[in-house]
Motif scaffolding. Structure first.
Motif, PDB file in Angstrom:
ATOM      1  N   GLU A   1      -2.622  -0.271 -43.646  1.00  0.00           N
ATOM      2  CA  GLU A   1      -3.474  -0.523 -44.808  1.00  0.00           C
ATOM      3  C   GLU A   1      -3.768   0.784 -45.546  1.00  0.00           C
ATOM      4  N   PRO A   2      -4.113   0.716 -46.832  1.00  0.00           N
ATOM      5  CA  PRO A   2      -4.473   1.917 -47.570  1.00  0.00           C
ATOM      6  C   PRO A   2      -5.752   2.553 -47.038  1.00  0.00           C
ATOM      7  N   ALA A   3      -6.059   3.716 -47.570  1.00  0.00           N
ATOM      8  CA  ALA A   3      -7.173   4.507 -47.039  1.00  0.00           C
ATOM      9  C   ALA A   3      -8.500   3.758 -47.084  1.00  0.00           C
ATOM     10  N   ARG A   4      -8.661   2.843 -48.047  1.00  0.00           N
ATOM     11  CA  ARG A   4      -9.939   2.149 -48.193  1.00  0.00           C
ATOM     12  C   ARG A   4     -10.331   1.402 -46.923  1.00  0.00           C
ATOM     13  N   ALA A   5      -9.365   0.723 -46.315  1.00  0.00           N
ATOM     14  CA  ALA A   5      -9.661  -0.054 -45.105  1.00  0.00           C
ATOM     15  C   ALA A   5     -10.078   0.859 -43.955  1.00  0.00           C
ATOM     16  N   VAL A   6      -9.469   2.041 -43.858  1.00  0.00           N
ATOM     17  CA  VAL A   6      -9.789   2.962 -42.772  1.00  0.00           C
ATOM     18  C   VAL A   6     -11.127   3.638 -43.021  1.00  0.00           C
ATOM     19  N   GLN A   7     -11.424   3.954 -44.286  1.00  0.00           N
ATOM     20  CA  GLN A   7     -12.683   4.616 -44.614  1.00  0.00           C
ATOM     21  C   GLN A   7     -13.888   3.777 -44.210  1.00  0.00           C
ATOM     22  N   GLU A   8     -13.735   2.465 -44.215  1.00  0.00           N
ATOM     23  CA  GLU A   8     -14.850   1.587 -43.871  1.00  0.00           C
ATOM     24  C   GLU A   8     -15.143   1.566 -42.378  1.00  0.00           C
ATOM     25  N   LEU A   9     -14.217   2.079 -41.570  1.00  0.00           N
ATOM     26  CA  LEU A   9     -14.404   2.078 -40.122  1.00  0.00           C
ATOM     27  C   LEU A   9     -15.323   3.218 -39.690  1.00  0.00           C
ATOM     28  N   GLN A  10     -16.048   2.952 -38.615  1.00  0.00           N
ATOM     29  CA  GLN A  10     -16.929   3.957 -38.026  1.00  0.00           C
ATOM     30  C   GLN A  10     -16.586   4.101 -36.544  1.00  0.00           C
ATOM     31  N   PRO A  11     -16.803   5.291 -35.959  1.00  0.00           N
ATOM     32  CA  PRO A  11     -16.594   5.438 -34.517  1.00  0.00           C
ATOM     33  C   PRO A  11     -17.353   4.378 -33.732  1.00  0.00           C
ATOM     34  N   ASP A  12     -16.712   3.848 -32.714  1.00  0.00           N
ATOM     35  CA  ASP A  12     -17.235   2.786 -31.832  1.00  0.00           C
ATOM     36  C   ASP A  12     -17.103   1.392 -32.420  1.00  0.00           C
ATOM     37  N   ASP A  13     -16.564   1.245 -33.633  1.00  0.00           N
ATOM     38  CA  ASP A  13     -16.284  -0.099 -34.154  1.00  0.00           C
ATOM     39  C   ASP A  13     -15.216  -0.768 -33.285  1.00  0.00           C
ATOM     40  N   GLY A  14     -15.377  -2.045 -33.031  1.00  0.00           N
ATOM     41  CA  GLY A  14     -14.418  -2.773 -32.218  1.00  0.00           C
ATOM     42  C   GLY A  14     -13.134  -3.072 -32.972  1.00  0.00           C
TER      43      GLY A  14
ATOM     44  N   THR B   1      -3.248  -9.545 -26.064  1.00  0.00           N
ATOM     45  CA  THR B   1      -4.338  -8.973 -26.842  1.00  0.00           C
ATOM     46  C   THR B   1      -5.073  -7.954 -25.985  1.00  0.00           C
ATOM     47  N   THR B   2      -5.441  -6.840 -26.576  1.00  0.00           N
ATOM     48  CA  THR B   2      -6.200  -5.792 -25.891  1.00  0.00           C
ATOM     49  C   THR B   2      -7.348  -5.381 -26.799  1.00  0.00           C
ATOM     50  N   CYS B   3      -8.523  -5.229 -26.234  1.00  0.00           N
ATOM     51  CA  CYS B   3      -9.680  -4.809 -27.017  1.00  0.00           C
ATOM     52  C   CYS B   3      -9.896  -3.305 -26.886  1.00  0.00           C
ATOM     53  N   GLY B   4     -10.347  -2.695 -27.963  1.00  0.00           N
ATOM     54  CA  GLY B   4     -10.628  -1.268 -27.955  1.00  0.00           C
ATOM     55  C   GLY B   4     -11.676  -0.927 -28.992  1.00  0.00           C
TER      56      GLY B   4
ATOM     57  N   ILE C   1     -23.508  -7.767 -31.230  1.00  0.00           N
ATOM     58  CA  ILE C   1     -23.575  -9.179 -31.610  1.00  0.00           C
ATOM     59  C   ILE C   1     -22.834  -9.419 -32.929  1.00  0.00           C
ATOM     60  N   GLY C   2     -22.904  -8.456 -33.857  1.00  0.00           N
ATOM     61  CA  GLY C   2     -22.197  -8.615 -35.124  1.00  0.00           C
ATOM     62  C   GLY C   2     -20.692  -8.660 -34.939  1.00  0.00           C
ATOM     63  N   GLU C   3     -20.172  -7.849 -34.012  1.00  0.00           N
ATOM     64  CA  GLU C   3     -18.735  -7.830 -33.759  1.00  0.00           C
ATOM     65  C   GLU C   3     -18.277  -9.136 -33.111  1.00  0.00           C
ATOM     66  N   ALA C   4     -19.096  -9.665 -32.200  1.00  0.00           N
ATOM     67  CA  ALA C   4     -18.760 -10.954 -31.587  1.00  0.00           C
ATOM     68  C   ALA C   4     -18.734 -12.061 -32.637  1.00  0.00           C
ATOM     69  N   GLU C   5     -19.670 -12.024 -33.573  1.00  0.00           N
ATOM     70  CA  GLU C   5     -19.698 -13.020 -34.648  1.00  0.00           C
ATOM     71  C   GLU C   5     -18.489 -12.857 -35.561  1.00  0.00           C
ATOM     72  N   ASP C   6     -18.127 -11.603 -35.882  1.00  0.00           N
ATOM     73  CA  ASP C   6     -16.947 -11.360 -36.720  1.00  0.00           C
ATOM     74  C   ASP C   6     -15.703 -11.930 -36.058  1.00  0.00           C
ATOM     75  N   TYR C   7     -15.591 -11.725 -34.747  1.00  0.00           N
ATOM     76  CA  TYR C   7     -14.410 -12.229 -34.030  1.00  0.00           C
ATOM     77  C   TYR C   7     -14.372 -13.753 -34.064  1.00  0.00           C
ATOM     78  N   LEU C   8     -15.494 -14.410 -33.803  1.00  0.00           N
ATOM     79  CA  LEU C   8     -15.512 -15.874 -33.799  1.00  0.00           C
ATOM     80  C   LEU C   8     -15.221 -16.432 -35.186  1.00  0.00           C
ATOM     81  N   ASN C   9     -15.674 -15.769 -36.223  1.00  0.00           N
ATOM     82  CA  ASN C   9     -15.357 -16.210 -37.585  1.00  0.00           C
ATOM     83  C   ASN C   9     -13.856 -16.059 -37.860  1.00  0.00           C
ATOM     84  N   TYR C  10     -13.268 -14.973 -37.358  1.00  0.00           N
ATOM     85  CA  TYR C  10     -11.821 -14.788 -37.515  1.00  0.00           C
ATOM     86  C   TYR C  10     -11.059 -15.872 -36.750  1.00  0.00           C
TER      87      TYR C  10
ATOM     88  N   GLU D   1     -17.471  -5.387 -24.640  1.00  0.00           N
ATOM     89  CA  GLU D   1     -18.270  -4.236 -25.073  1.00  0.00           C
ATOM     90  C   GLU D   1     -18.442  -4.237 -26.595  1.00  0.00           C
ATOM     91  N   TRP D   2     -18.853  -5.388 -27.126  1.00  0.00           N
ATOM     92  CA  TRP D   2     -19.102  -5.543 -28.552  1.00  0.00           C
ATOM     93  C   TRP D   2     -20.602  -5.669 -28.800  1.00  0.00           C
TER      94      TRP D   2
END
Length: 341
Positions: free
Chosen positions: A75-88, A129-132, A265-274, A262-263
């Motif tokens: 993906e272009p830089a925009r998608a990576v810029q939105e990431l933060q350390p420890d994001d799932g 699938t592997t989580c990180g 609650i917001g990350e768990a919700e994002d995954y279930l929505n996906y 190791e998510w």
């Protein structure tokens, strides 16, 4: 002779001789063998006590080092810029990638494709699938963005089975099998698993669940076998992704996904929505089962499932990871964790 010198001489006499360079690998192997046996013995005792899935997961994950790799960005830089350390993030095998069917995609928990695992590291990923987590996001002098991901590539994650709508009512294979065959499948599965939950590790209660692999380009769901799982894990695997947020089953799934993967609650919700969006997308297509695992292992395909079975996945498409490939790509420890060679 001074008293201190005598004590030092006594300590030197008690201290075993240092192993030579040629003997050190053998001594190290013996030490690791003893440590592994002690761990197995402790896990057996823990299993008898019946740990909860969360506590058992901590026990199983503690023996595996965290490793990191630099992602090949898509993906272009925009998608990576939105990431933060420890994001799932998720590493997902892309069997629908015709140019590289063994590729492993790096995706956000919302299902956005970020990039790919470098090919030299693919064999380290044993699960579909592997989580990180995001380890670092940086930008070099040339303005190019770099994404470093940390994970335990050998550790199975907790995921929801995304069975297409036209197959959902047939997905509980155990209920369709002959009772004697189902008992045999359960006995063999639990024994081969060492009476350990695949996702959690040593737990007191165990059930038997299906292991599925999804081939998007073929619209085929292939039965890869069965796995031992704690009842709470089975409840998450079999969750209806379209259930309401107020449904207790979904609330339980959010809680367990948080702890196991190791998510937050917001990350768990994002995954279930996906997962919900993926199931709805697949619901618009006609999928079939590949149940060739059953006759290959001596079990007949139930008559009620034959109508939803289609052509088997060609052998040329199958991905087989050999232990030799994995051993050739062992990781090395570095400051701040562990990174791929």
């Amino acid at each position: 002779m001074p008293h201190g010198s005598a004590a030092s001489e006594h300590e030197q006499q008690q201290m075993p001789a240092r192993a030579s360079a040629s003997e050190q690998p053998e001594a190290l192997a013996q030490s690791r063998g003893k440590a592994k046996q002690l761990m197995i013995d402790s896990l057996k005792s823990i299993q008898l006590q019946g740990l909860s899935p969360v506590d058992a997961r901590l026990t199983a994950a503690g023996d595996l080092p965290v490793e990191s790799f630099q992602c090949q960005l898509w993906e272009p830089a925009r998608a990576v810029q939105e990431l933060q350390p420890d994001d799932g993030v998720m590493m997902v095998k892309r069997f629908d990638n015709t140019s590289a069917p063994d590729s492993v995609a790096v995706m956000s928990l919302k299902g956005q494709l970020l990039g790919y695992v470098p090919r030299r590291h693919i064999a380290r990923f044993l699960n579909d699938t592997t989580c990180g987590h995001v380890y670092a996001v940086s930008q070099d002098a040339a303005g190019l963005w770099r994404l470093t991901v940390a994970c335990r590539p050998e550790l199975p994650p907790l995921t929801v089975d995304t069975i297409p709508a036209n197959l959902a009512s047939y997905a509980r294979i155990g209920k369709a099998l002959n009772p004697d065959d189902w008992k045999a499948v359960q006995a063999v599965t639990l024994q081969q698993a060492g009476y350990r939950c695949r996702e959690c590790g040593p737990v007191g209660q165990l059930q038997c669940r299906e292991r599925w692999r999804f081939y998007e380009g073929y619209q085929v769901v292939k039965l890869m076998g069965f796995a031992a799982a704690h009842p709470q894990v089975c409840a998450v695997k079999h969750l209806d992704p379209c259930c309401l947020p107020s449904d207790p089953r979904r609330q339980h799934a959010v809680s367990l996904l948080q702890h196991i993967n190791e998510w937050c609650i917001g990350e768990a919700e994002d995954y279930l929505n996906y997962v919900k969006s993926l199931v709805l997308k697949r619901g618009k297509e006609q999928w079939t089962f590949d149940l060739t695992w059953l006759p290959k292992n001596g079990y007949a395909i139930p008559a009620q499932l034959q109508s939803v079975c289609g052509p088997a996945i060609p052998a040329s498409v199958e991905i087989r990871l050999h232990s030799k490939d994995v051993s050739e790509r062992r990781s090395k420890f570095v400051k701040g964790g562990c990174c791929f060679q």
